[in-house]
Every structure is written in structure tokens, then in C-alpha cells.
Design a protein around this motif. Structure first.
Motif, short mmCIF file in Angstrom:
data_model
loop_
_atom_site.label_atom_id
_atom_site.label_comp_id
_atom_site.label_asym_id
_atom_site.label_seq_id
_atom_site.Cartn_x
_atom_site.Cartn_y
_atom_site.Cartn_z
N VAL A 50 -59.14 85.91 -13.98
CA VAL A 50 -59.77 85.43 -15.34
C VAL A 50 -61.29 85.32 -15.12
CG1 VAL A 50 -60.16 83.49 -16.88
CG2 VAL A 50 -57.88 84.08 -16.36
N ALA A 51 -61.74 84.81 -13.91
CA ALA A 51 -63.04 84.90 -13.72
C ALA A 51 -63.77 86.54 -13.48
CB ALA A 51 -63.38 84.19 -12.46
N ASN A 52 -63.04 87.11 -13.21
CA ASN A 52 -63.47 88.50 -13.07
C ASN A 52 -63.65 89.12 -14.58
OD1 ASN A 52 -64.00 88.59 -10.16
ND2 ASN A 52 -61.88 89.25 -10.02
N LEU A 53 -62.75 89.04 -15.18
CA LEU A 53 -62.77 89.30 -16.76
C LEU A 53 -63.82 88.69 -17.32
CD1 LEU A 53 -62.04 90.92 -19.45
CD2 LEU A 53 -60.03 89.16 -19.67
N VAL A 54 -63.97 87.47 -17.34
CA VAL A 54 -65.27 86.57 -17.98
C VAL A 54 -66.55 87.25 -17.43
CG1 VAL A 54 -66.44 84.60 -18.01
CG2 VAL A 54 -64.02 84.52 -18.56
N ALA A 55 -66.77 87.56 -16.28
CA ALA A 55 -67.97 88.27 -15.69
C ALA A 55 -68.14 89.56 -16.28
CB ALA A 55 -67.82 88.40 -14.18
N LEU A 71 -49.75 92.56 -16.87
CA LEU A 71 -50.42 91.33 -16.40
C LEU A 71 -51.71 91.25 -16.94
CD1 LEU A 71 -49.65 88.76 -15.02
CD2 LEU A 71 -50.78 89.54 -12.82
N GLY A 72 -52.34 92.26 -17.24
CA GLY A 72 -53.69 92.25 -17.85
C GLY A 72 -53.73 91.65 -19.21
N VAL A 73 -52.60 91.65 -19.92
CA VAL A 73 -52.63 90.95 -21.22
C VAL A 73 -52.65 89.48 -21.04
CG1 VAL A 73 -51.02 90.48 -23.10
CG2 VAL A 73 -51.18 92.87 -22.34
N ALA A 79 -57.73 83.98 -20.37
CA ALA A 79 -59.48 84.14 -20.41
C ALA A 79 -59.93 83.36 -21.78
CB ALA A 79 -60.07 85.17 -20.20
N ALA A 80 -59.17 83.81 -23.09
CA ALA A 80 -59.57 83.49 -24.17
C ALA A 80 -59.55 81.89 -24.45
CB ALA A 80 -58.55 84.07 -25.14
N ILE A 81 -58.39 81.33 -23.75
CA ILE A 81 -57.98 80.01 -23.74
C ILE A 81 -58.95 79.20 -22.95
CG2 ILE A 81 -56.47 78.12 -23.51
CD1 ILE A 81 -55.97 80.17 -26.13
N ARG A 82 -59.26 79.77 -21.75
CA ARG A 82 -60.16 78.91 -20.74
C ARG A 82 -61.47 79.11 -20.82
NH1 ARG A 82 -56.95 79.29 -15.14
NH2 ARG A 82 -54.71 79.40 -15.63
N PRO A 122 -53.71 80.68 -30.86
CA PRO A 122 -54.01 81.99 -31.57
C PRO A 122 -55.29 82.53 -30.98
CG PRO A 122 -53.72 80.46 -33.34
CD PRO A 122 -53.86 79.66 -31.92
N LEU A 123 -55.39 83.92 -30.55
CA LEU A 123 -56.65 84.55 -30.18
C LEU A 123 -57.68 84.11 -31.03
CD1 LEU A 123 -54.90 87.48 -28.29
CD2 LEU A 123 -55.65 85.38 -27.51
#
Length: 187
Positions: A50-55, A71-73, A79-82, A122-123
Motif C-alpha cells: 500500500v505504501a508503495n502504491l501511495v508513493a 492482488l493489486g486490486v 490504499a483507498a481506505i487507508r 465505496p471507493l
């Protein structure tokens, strides 16, 4: 939206997307495409992924469209929630393919369960989930429930396996056409 107007960020799943995978092929064709890199594709840790996606989203210079497989989903949804202040404000849409059921028992390898339970909120952006009726990693009914929770439009791919190169979806031109329509609908 056109591809030149967005940073297209590919979010591979467990073990990454090999050279024959549609994500890798699409990334090589899209000038604004790049992938999220993970330190260890074989031992995923939800917080790190998640941290790598956010970055990657924070580094984007244009609006972001996420293209996630397997798993990327779950990484995108976590990430959207966190990190809603980053993901919710920068991401304009997510094209989600073959979400795994991270709550199913038994799941192998077991450390994939750390990505569950999958969020049911919801996203904060438009999304589309493409699901196969015979995906070995997720029953279609579970994928349909995920899409309903996330506010995603679900696309029934029929019996297509896990929608990866092993199931015959190397270049996956049909998926690219659906992605182009999805992208066109984003603002």
C-alpha cells in the motif's frame, strides 16, 4: 480522458506481471504508463505494498488512473481506505481485473490473507471490476459482492480463468478496448 492526460499506474498482483502478461504489454505501449514496484513480489506485505502504491500516486504529475490485476486490486482498495487524502484526491478512476478473494479458506500462500478482509466501503473514484466466472482465486458471486460494496461497475468476462497470461490473456486486446471506453468516461 485520454491516456496522454493521465498517469496510468499499473498495480500487479502476487509474483508481479511477467513479460507476457497484459499489464506489461499495455505498459510498454502507453507512454504515460508505469508500474508500482514492490520489494518482494513473492512475499507481499499489505502495509508495504500500500505504501508503495501511495508513493507512486504522490509522484504522479497528472491525474492518476490505476490498472490493477489480482492482488493489486486489493492493494488499490486497501490504499483507498487507508490513505483517502492521497488516493481519493489524486486518483480519477480504477480499472480492476480478477480480484482475488482474500477471505477464502484455504488461500495459498497463507500470507495473502493479510490483505483481507477486503474493505466494503465505496471507493472514492469511479471503478470497473472485470471478473471471470471460473477464476480459481475468486467465485463470481464474491466478485459481484465486492463490486457492489466498492460501487464498481462489474463486467462479466464469462469463463476466462484468472485473466492472465496463463489463461491465454497475453496481449488481451478485448480488455484494452474496455479500458479505453472506461478511460473515455473519466473526467
Amino acid at each position: 480522458m485520454k491516456t496522454a492526460e493521465a498517469d496510468i499506474i499499473f498495480v500487479p498482483g502476487y509474483t508481479g506481471s511477467g513479460e507476457d502478461h497484459w499489464q506489461t504489454r499495455w505498459e510498454s505501449k502507453l507512454s504515460t504508463g508505469r508500474r508500482v514496484e514492490q520489494e518482494d513480489w513473492h512475499k507481499p506485505v499489505v502495509q508495504d505494498w500500500v505504501a508503495n502504491l501511495v508513493a507512486a500516486v504522490e509522484k504522479a504529475s497528472r491525474p492518476v488512473v490505476l490498472v490493477a490485476h489480482s492482488l493489486g486490486v486489493q492493494v488499490v482498495v486497501q490504499a483507498a481506505i487507508r490513505q483517502p487524502e492521497v488516493i481519493g484526491s489524486r486518483v480519477k478512476g480504477a480499472f480492476l481485473v480478477a480480484a482475488p478473494d482474500v477471505e477464502r479458506d484455504p488461500i495459498k500462500p497463507k500470507h495473502l490473507r493479510t490483505f483481507g478482509p477486503y474493505p466494503r466501503d465505496p471507493l472514492p473514484f469511479p471503478s470497473m471490476l472485470i471478473a471471470s466466472r471460473n477464476d480459481p482465486f475468486c467465485d463470481y458471486d464474491v466478485a459481484d459482492e465486492m463490486a457492489a460494496c466498492w460501487g464498481s461497475l462489474i463486467i462479466d468476462a464469462g469463463e476466462q480463468g484468472h485473466l492472465n497470461s496463463e489463461s491465454g490473456h497475453g496481449p488481451w486486446p478485448e480488455g484494452l478496448m474496455v479500458f479505453a471506453k472506461f478511460l473515455h468516461q473519466l473526467k
